[in-house]
Design a protein around this motif. Structure first.
Motif, short mmCIF file in Angstrom:
data_model
loop_
_atom_site.label_atom_id
_atom_site.label_comp_id
_atom_site.label_asym_id
_atom_site.label_seq_id
_atom_site.Cartn_x
_atom_site.Cartn_y
_atom_site.Cartn_z
N GLY A 25 29.18 34.61 41.96
CA GLY A 25 28.35 35.77 42.28
C GLY A 25 28.44 36.87 41.24
O GLY A 25 28.46 38.06 41.57
N GLN A 26 28.51 36.48 39.97
CA GLN A 26 28.69 37.48 38.91
C GLN A 26 27.36 38.08 38.44
O GLN A 26 26.74 37.59 37.50
N ASN A 27 26.94 39.12 39.13
CA ASN A 27 25.77 39.91 38.73
C ASN A 27 26.29 41.32 38.50
O ASN A 27 26.60 42.03 39.45
N PHE A 28 26.42 41.71 37.22
CA PHE A 28 27.04 42.99 36.90
C PHE A 28 26.00 44.11 36.87
O PHE A 28 24.83 43.89 36.52
N LEU A 29 26.45 45.31 37.20
CA LEU A 29 25.54 46.46 37.23
C LEU A 29 25.16 46.89 35.82
O LEU A 29 26.03 47.03 34.95
N ILE A 30 23.86 47.12 35.58
CA ILE A 30 23.42 47.63 34.28
C ILE A 30 22.62 48.93 34.45
O ILE A 30 21.98 49.40 33.53
N ILE A 52 37.01 45.00 45.28
CA ILE A 52 36.91 43.54 45.21
C ILE A 52 35.96 43.21 44.06
O ILE A 52 34.82 43.67 44.04
N GLY A 53 36.43 42.43 43.09
CA GLY A 53 35.58 41.97 41.99
C GLY A 53 35.20 43.05 41.00
O GLY A 53 34.06 43.51 40.99
N PRO A 54 36.12 43.46 40.11
CA PRO A 54 35.78 44.52 39.14
C PRO A 54 34.79 44.09 38.06
O PRO A 54 34.14 44.94 37.46
N VAL A 73 40.95 43.51 42.94
CA VAL A 73 41.24 42.08 43.02
C VAL A 73 40.12 41.27 42.39
O VAL A 73 38.96 41.35 42.83
N GLU A 74 40.43 40.52 41.35
CA GLU A 74 39.42 39.72 40.64
C GLU A 74 39.85 38.26 40.63
O GLU A 74 40.95 37.93 40.20
N ILE A 75 38.96 37.39 41.07
CA ILE A 75 39.29 35.96 41.16
C ILE A 75 39.23 35.27 39.80
O ILE A 75 39.94 34.29 39.56
N ASP A 99 41.99 35.46 44.87
CA ASP A 99 40.83 35.43 45.77
C ASP A 99 41.10 36.50 46.83
O ASP A 99 42.18 36.48 47.44
N ILE A 100 40.17 37.40 47.05
CA ILE A 100 40.41 38.49 48.01
C ILE A 100 40.78 37.95 49.40
O ILE A 100 41.54 38.57 50.13
N LEU A 101 40.27 36.75 49.73
CA LEU A 101 40.56 36.19 51.05
C LEU A 101 42.03 35.78 51.19
O LEU A 101 42.51 35.54 52.29
N ALA A 121 33.20 48.17 46.82
CA ALA A 121 32.92 47.03 45.93
C ALA A 121 31.42 46.76 45.80
O ALA A 121 30.63 47.11 46.67
N ASN A 122 31.10 46.13 44.68
CA ASN A 122 29.81 45.46 44.53
C ASN A 122 30.15 44.00 44.81
O ASN A 122 30.67 43.31 43.94
N LEU A 123 29.89 43.56 46.05
CA LEU A 123 30.44 42.27 46.50
C LEU A 123 29.72 41.07 45.90
O LEU A 123 28.50 41.11 45.69
N TYR A 125 27.75 37.86 46.20
CA TYR A 125 26.87 37.57 47.33
C TYR A 125 27.21 36.29 48.08
O TYR A 125 26.93 36.18 49.26
N TYR A 126 27.84 35.33 47.40
CA TYR A 126 28.07 34.04 48.06
C TYR A 126 29.08 34.14 49.21
O TYR A 126 29.19 33.23 50.03
N ILE A 127 29.80 35.24 49.28
CA ILE A 127 30.91 35.31 50.23
C ILE A 127 30.97 36.66 50.96
O ILE A 127 31.97 37.03 51.57
N1 SAM Z 1 32.06 45.24 39.95
C1 SAM Z 1 31.25 44.60 38.93
C2 SAM Z 1 29.92 45.31 38.81
O1 SAM Z 1 29.56 46.03 39.75
O2 SAM Z 1 29.26 45.17 37.80
C3 SAM Z 1 31.05 43.10 39.22
C4 SAM Z 1 30.43 42.78 40.58
S1 SAM Z 1 29.99 41.09 40.73
C5 SAM Z 1 28.62 41.23 41.89
C6 SAM Z 1 31.21 40.37 41.79
C7 SAM Z 1 32.61 40.22 41.20
O3 SAM Z 1 33.47 39.61 42.20
C8 SAM Z 1 32.72 39.32 39.97
O4 SAM Z 1 33.54 39.93 39.03
C9 SAM Z 1 33.39 38.03 40.51
O5 SAM Z 1 34.14 37.33 39.55
C10 SAM Z 1 34.28 38.60 41.61
N2 SAM Z 1 34.62 37.65 42.71
C11 SAM Z 1 33.89 36.61 43.17
N3 SAM Z 1 34.49 36.02 44.21
C12 SAM Z 1 35.66 36.69 44.42
C13 SAM Z 1 36.72 36.55 45.34
N4 SAM Z 1 36.71 35.59 46.29
N5 SAM Z 1 37.77 37.39 45.27
C14 SAM Z 1 37.81 38.37 44.32
N6 SAM Z 1 36.81 38.57 43.40
C15 SAM Z 1 35.75 37.74 43.45
#
Ligand code: SAM
Length: 288
Positions: A25-30, A52-54, A73-75, A99-101, A121-123, A125-127
């Motif tokens: 779910g890596q869609n970063f903010l631009i 969650i997910g930096p 927390v970054e997976i 994994d945050i879980l 967080a910017n979560l 989406y898959y989870i």
């Molecule tokens: N925070 C950044 C931004 O806003 O640009 C990235 C957001 S991106 C939508 C989601 C982030 O969550 C990615 O860095 C991804 O690797 C991380 N991620 C995905 N599944 C994860 C998990 N189960 N636990 C922790 N991090 C996770």
């Protein structure tokens, strides 16, 4: 370094050999204004924050500027060297590669000497739903959850009873929190751009003592799950299937509470589900 700038992002990808993973779910903010708006909406000044997910750290940076301390927390292990560079100046930050879980949030709070944590967080989406449900139902001392999610899901989290988006997840979110829609974010604000728009929601956790009272939480959540198991069916049919009751027994339960027997689950609020659940719990002949 402007972490939402596309050429900065491309430069970091090249320098560290980073490739975006769709599966994670890596869609970063631009969109440069969005990270600060999320952090402002979370109201985390001087607080202990869990992210969650930096990703490359654009939101993390904003959180560190406002919070007392931030744990992020970054997976994805391949993001760690990038984060060491982009967030080198954030002295109140700890990054955990997991994994945050799998993260024990209560232990984290203990380690920081905090009685609770605000999540932002910017979560991925898959989870999204499993993460939010674990934060709310896992018993961790979470005070609020301010997160970017897909717009359709955001609508489900904040819909009142009777609306088409209201469902089992909404009812559970409403039991635990006061949900609020903060603002929408277009798909073009992300790289790579997802197929759908997003929205930021804030869930303020209701203290246990102020929640709707129920005799038995397990039965309560089972009533909610059963009520929405088959959306087109009436509540009588769904309760009868969910609790192995005859239809007349299920009808009697509703009638005794002055709830119309023709009602569908989506018309009822959590107070009604609590009353139904209490009635079922008090009836010893129902196999729970
Ligand atoms: N925070 C950044 C931004 O806003 O640009 C990235 C957001 S991106 C939508 C989601 C982030 O969550 C990615 O860095 C991804 O690797 C991380 N991620 C995905 N599944 C994860 C998990 N189960 N636990 C922790 N991090 C996770």
């Amino acid at each position: 370094m402007e972490l939402t700038n596309l050429s900065v992002i491309r430069g970091l990808c090249e320098k560290y050999g980073f490739e975006f993973s769709k599966t994670l779910g890596q869609n970063f903010l631009i969109n440069s204004s969005v990270p600060a708006r999320i952090a402002e909406g979370a109201e985390i000044d001087g607080k202990f924050v869990l992210e969650i997910g930096p990703g490359f750290g654009c939101l993390t940076k904003e959180l560190c500027m406002r919070a007392k301390s931030v744990v992020s927390v970054e997976i994805d292990r391949s993001l760690l060297p990038v984060l060491s560079e982009t967030l080198a100046e954030c002295e109140n930050l700890e990054i955990i590669n997991d994994d945050i879980l799998n993260v024990d949030i209560a232990s984290l709070c203990e380690k920081y000497g905090e009685s609770g944590v605000d999540v932002c967080a910017n979560l991925p989406y898959y989870i999204t739903t499993p993460i939010i449900m674990q934060l709310l139902e896992g018993g961790a001392p979470v005070r609020s959850v301010t997160v970017m999610v897909q717009k359709e899901l955001a609508k489900r989290f904040v819909s009142p009873p009777g609306s088409p988006d209201y469902g089992a997840v909404t009812a559970s979110v409403m039991y635990h929190t006061k949900p609020k829609l903060l603002f929408g974010v277009s798909a073009g604000s992300f790289y790579p751009a997802p197929n759908v728009d997003s929205a930021v929601i804030r869930l303020d956790v209701i203290p246990e003592s102020e929640r709707v009272k129920v005799r038995d939480k397990e039965t309560f959540f089972r009533v909610i799950r059963s009520a929405f198991a088959m959306r087109r069916k009436t509540l009588v049919n769904n309760l009868s299937a969910g609790f192995s009751l005859s239809k007349s027994e299920a009808s009697d339960i509703l009638s005794s509470l002055s709830i119309p027997v023709s009602v569908r689950g989506e018309a009822l609020g959590i107070e009604d589900f609590a009353r139904i659940s209490d009635k079922i719990s008090e009836n010893k002949s129902i196999a729970l």
